[in-house]
Design a protein around this motif. Sequence first.
Motif, PDB file in Angstrom:
ATOM      1  N   ILE A 163       0.832  -1.208   0.000  1.00  0.00           N
ATOM      2  CA  ILE A 163       0.000   0.000   0.000  1.00  0.00           C
ATOM      3  C   ILE A 163       0.869   1.261   0.000  1.00  0.00           C
ATOM      4  N   ALA A 164       0.568   2.164  -0.933  1.00  0.00           N
ATOM      5  CA  ALA A 164       1.183   3.491  -0.946  1.00  0.00           C
ATOM      6  C   ALA A 164       0.135   4.496  -0.491  1.00  0.00           C
ATOM      7  N   PHE A 165       0.447   5.256   0.541  1.00  0.00           N
ATOM      8  CA  PHE A 165      -0.415   6.355   0.967  1.00  0.00           C
ATOM      9  C   PHE A 165       0.070   7.628   0.280  1.00  0.00           C
ATOM     10  N   LEU A 166      -0.754   8.182  -0.597  1.00  0.00           N
ATOM     11  CA  LEU A 166      -0.414   9.418  -1.305  1.00  0.00           C
ATOM     12  C   LEU A 166      -1.093  10.566  -0.565  1.00  0.00           C
ATOM     13  N   ILE A 167      -0.316  11.271   0.252  1.00  0.00           N
ATOM     14  CA  ILE A 167      -0.894  12.296   1.112  1.00  0.00           C
ATOM     15  C   ILE A 167      -0.807  13.671   0.464  1.00  0.00           C
ATOM     16  N   ASP A 168      -1.723  14.546   0.863  1.00  0.00           N
ATOM     17  CA  ASP A 168      -1.789  15.902   0.332  1.00  0.00           C
ATOM     18  C   ASP A 168      -0.848  16.794   1.140  1.00  0.00           C
ATOM     19  N   GLY A 169       0.177  17.340   0.487  1.00  0.00           N
ATOM     20  CA  GLY A 169       1.121  18.229   1.166  1.00  0.00           C
ATOM     21  C   GLY A 169       1.110  19.623   0.592  1.00  0.00           C
ATOM     22  N   SER A 170      -0.037  20.049   0.035  1.00  0.00           N
ATOM     23  CA  SER A 170      -0.114  21.350  -0.635  1.00  0.00           C
ATOM     24  C   SER A 170      -0.514  22.460   0.342  1.00  0.00           C
ATOM     25  N   TYR A 171      -0.385  23.707  -0.121  1.00  0.00           N
ATOM     26  CA  TYR A 171      -0.840  24.840   0.675  1.00  0.00           C
ATOM     27  C   TYR A 171      -2.348  24.784   0.908  1.00  0.00           C
ATOM     28  N   ASN A 172      -3.047  24.055   0.032  1.00  0.00           N
ATOM     29  CA  ASN A 172      -4.498  23.943   0.155  1.00  0.00           C
ATOM     30  C   ASN A 172      -4.903  23.309   1.485  1.00  0.00           C
ATOM     31  N   ILE A 173      -4.105  22.336   1.964  1.00  0.00           N
ATOM     32  CA  ILE A 173      -4.438  21.656   3.210  1.00  0.00           C
ATOM     33  C   ILE A 173      -3.879  22.402   4.424  1.00  0.00           C
ATOM     34  N   GLY A 174      -2.732  23.025   4.292  1.00  0.00           N
ATOM     35  CA  GLY A 174      -2.147  23.778   5.399  1.00  0.00           C
ATOM     36  C   GLY A 174      -1.459  22.889   6.425  1.00  0.00           C
ATOM     37  N   GLN A 175      -0.608  23.507   7.229  1.00  0.00           N
ATOM     38  CA  GLN A 175       0.216  22.767   8.187  1.00  0.00           C
ATOM     39  C   GLN A 175      -0.629  22.022   9.229  1.00  0.00           C
ATOM     40  N   ARG A 176      -1.652  22.673   9.787  1.00  0.00           N
ATOM     41  CA  ARG A 176      -2.425  22.040  10.865  1.00  0.00           C
ATOM     42  C   ARG A 176      -3.151  20.791  10.374  1.00  0.00           C
ATOM     43  N   ARG A 177      -3.869  20.917   9.253  1.00  0.00           N
ATOM     44  CA  ARG A 177      -4.607  19.760   8.724  1.00  0.00           C
ATOM     45  C   ARG A 177      -3.643  18.702   8.174  1.00  0.00           C
ATOM     46  N   ASN A 179      -0.882  17.840   9.611  1.00  0.00           N
ATOM     47  CA  ASN A 179      -0.529  17.028  10.781  1.00  0.00           C
ATOM     48  C   ASN A 179      -1.662  16.084  11.170  1.00  0.00           C
ATOM     49  N   LEU A 180      -2.908  16.544  11.076  1.00  0.00           N
ATOM     50  CA  LEU A 180      -4.052  15.673  11.350  1.00  0.00           C
ATOM     51  C   LEU A 180      -4.116  14.523  10.334  1.00  0.00           C
ATOM     52  N   GLN A 181      -3.790  14.831   9.071  1.00  0.00           N
ATOM     53  CA  GLN A 181      -3.746  13.810   8.027  1.00  0.00           C
ATOM     54  C   GLN A 181      -2.692  12.762   8.355  1.00  0.00           C
ATOM     55  N   LYS A 182      -1.510  13.201   8.809  1.00  0.00           N
ATOM     56  CA  LYS A 182      -0.452  12.257   9.184  1.00  0.00           C
ATOM     57  C   LYS A 182      -0.900  11.366  10.343  1.00  0.00           C
ATOM     58  N   ASN A 183      -1.585  11.952  11.325  1.00  0.00           N
ATOM     59  CA  ASN A 183      -2.090  11.160  12.450  1.00  0.00           C
ATOM     60  C   ASN A 183      -3.039  10.066  11.970  1.00  0.00           C
ATOM     61  N   PHE A 184      -3.899  10.424  11.021  1.00  0.00           N
ATOM     62  CA  PHE A 184      -4.864   9.456  10.484  1.00  0.00           C
ATOM     63  C   PHE A 184      -4.135   8.334   9.751  1.00  0.00           C
ATOM     64  N   VAL A 185      -3.162   8.669   8.916  1.00  0.00           N
ATOM     65  CA  VAL A 185      -2.401   7.657   8.177  1.00  0.00           C
ATOM     66  C   VAL A 185      -1.634   6.763   9.144  1.00  0.00           C
ATOM     67  N   GLY A 186      -1.099   7.346  10.231  1.00  0.00           N
ATOM     68  CA  GLY A 186      -0.405   6.549  11.244  1.00  0.00           C
ATOM     69  C   GLY A 186      -1.329   5.536  11.895  1.00  0.00           C
ATOM     70  N   LYS A 187      -2.555   5.961  12.197  1.00  0.00           N
ATOM     71  CA  LYS A 187      -3.535   5.038  12.777  1.00  0.00           C
ATOM     72  C   LYS A 187      -3.868   3.911  11.802  1.00  0.00           C
ATOM     73  N   PHE A 270      -5.250  10.700  -0.743  1.00  0.00           N
ATOM     74  CA  PHE A 270      -5.975  11.629   0.114  1.00  0.00           C
ATOM     75  C   PHE A 270      -6.083  12.973  -0.595  1.00  0.00           C
ATOM     76  N   ILE A 271      -7.313  13.438  -0.763  1.00  0.00           N
ATOM     77  CA  ILE A 271      -7.553  14.708  -1.454  1.00  0.00           C
ATOM     78  C   ILE A 271      -8.339  15.628  -0.527  1.00  0.00           C
ATOM     79  N   ASP A 272      -7.729  16.734  -0.162  1.00  0.00           N
ATOM     80  CA  ASP A 272      -8.396  17.732   0.667  1.00  0.00           C
ATOM     81  C   ASP A 272      -9.087  18.733  -0.255  1.00  0.00           C
ATOM     82  N   GLY A 273     -10.403  18.560  -0.404  1.00  0.00           N
ATOM     83  CA  GLY A 273     -11.151  19.423  -1.313  1.00  0.00           C
ATOM     84  C   GLY A 273     -11.245  18.833  -2.704  1.00  0.00           C
ATOM     85  N   THR A 336     -11.225  11.828  13.238  1.00  0.00           N
ATOM     86  CA  THR A 336     -11.208  10.823  12.159  1.00  0.00           C
ATOM     87  C   THR A 336     -11.079   9.378  12.649  1.00  0.00           C
ATOM     88  N   THR A 337     -10.902   9.182  13.958  1.00  0.00           N
ATOM     89  CA  THR A 337     -10.644   7.827  14.465  1.00  0.00           C
ATOM     90  C   THR A 337     -11.706   6.841  14.034  1.00  0.00           C
TER      91      THR A 337
END
Length: 547
Positions: A163-177, A179-187, A270-273, A336-337
Amino acid sequence: MGPSAALLLLGVFCLASPTQSDSSAPVPITCHTRGLDIRSETAHVLCPANCPIWQYSVIGNVVYASLSSVCGAAVHRGVITSTGGPVMVQRLAGQESYSGIYANGIQSQGLGKWSSSFSVAKASSRSLEAAARPVSTARPSTGKRPKKPLEKKSGNQDCKADIAFLIDGSYNIGQRRFNLQKNFVGKLAVMLGVGSEGPHVGVVQASEHPKIEFYLKNFTTAKDALFAIKEIGFRGGNSNTGKALKHTIQRFFAVENGVRKGIPKIIVVFIDGWPSDDIEEAGIVAREFGINVFIVSVAKPAPEELGMVQDVGFVNKAVCRSNGFFSYNIPTWFGTTKYVKPLIQKLCAHEQMLCSKTCYNSVNIAFLIDGSSSVGDSNFRLMLEFIGNVAKAFEITDIGSKIAVVQFTYDQRMEFSFTDYITKERVLAAVRGVRYMSGGTATGEAITYTTRNVFGPVRNGPNKNFLVILTDGQSYDDVRGPAAVAHKAGITVFSIGVAWAPLDDLKDMASEPKETHTFFSREFTGLEQIVPDIIRAICRDFLDSNQ
């Protein structure tokens, strides 16, 4: 009768009679116990918890063919969940047709006809009480402890996937979200049970330019993968999801990066928006590479934002099949848990990975059928029914499995080739439309004809090649030489004899080992029972060839 006295080997169960089962604990069974293994007209059985879905073979809906897994049918029907539990089984007569329907995470298969059936229902409250007593006392207090170190080393072996997790690292998601995305992928990584013999994960960040953060081979424990995910830094820029998806398909899934043969390849996007570029082309490339794309969309665009979306239908254009299975929506990155487990259930439902290179979507199967005068028209129809029932089990598409049919007597007639029909419906219609020739029996020449004219054009293609020969008598010519040429050309040959077909000829035509590639039935009606054996044998050989 307590469960300790009821545990039996090899999935063969001598279950209690109806009167006994009403007053005793349900009999424990395995994940793959079939309806035909149950001998009582009605019986109470106890399905184990956490059966991997790939162990379920389910045929039908409401009424299930007796070849089906009892526990799989119970989950499909909604009688129990993946946590298992007691089930009431009722034996029924055979049906003329069984429908294949997706329900409760399981895609059942269709079948034209079978000799016996069963239904499943919730067990009575009395049975539930009886089941509770021995189960709670049968386990020693330390029963779970030995499993923990094993899971840490090997991982969840019932969910093997790359499995490859393709996470959103753009300005669209922002630093705070982010980090929340990383927490979700970690879970997700932890609950998946990452391990050497279980799922392997890697992460790619989509931003102005895609970056592979780590590969499948880098971390083989959930703890290490979780630490690596937490260490990923935010990159910013445009999301460029399509560019990152194509980069992941072409660069991430390579043998040198830890990808394993015969295991589903998955990209969770993962697509934010919404994506800032086109992802349709990347979706097409993913299908060609046999990679399953999951789109996890968070915070869907509001109605007033839809005008900014480049392609409103981007999800269905990127995923493997637009059936709802390959897409998942999370309303917000906060809280998101509760979404972790449902998404994992999808990622571990390997039989639904329609874009993985499996035996169901990556094989060419040619049927060479005897049209000699000894067969007769009614028996010839039974052979066509056999072909149709085997074909139904496979994913026949332009990029999937292919079916061809050749009829032979002294002459050969190409009924249709691998490229003539690219949908299951058209293949089945073509099979039904085959007309009986009548004549002599020259099986050797027919094998030569099929090797050259049917398999020749696809010899260097991506699919594995199989030839299924059906005959009812002695061939007038040599079969050993033509069969050897077919074997050398990489064609796996199954020989099916009926009535007067000599066993020596059948074995001469079949691939090695002869015993598992040779079948025989005294009557043409017996072909019905061979259908699941042929399907399983094709899948077995496909897996063996990919080891």
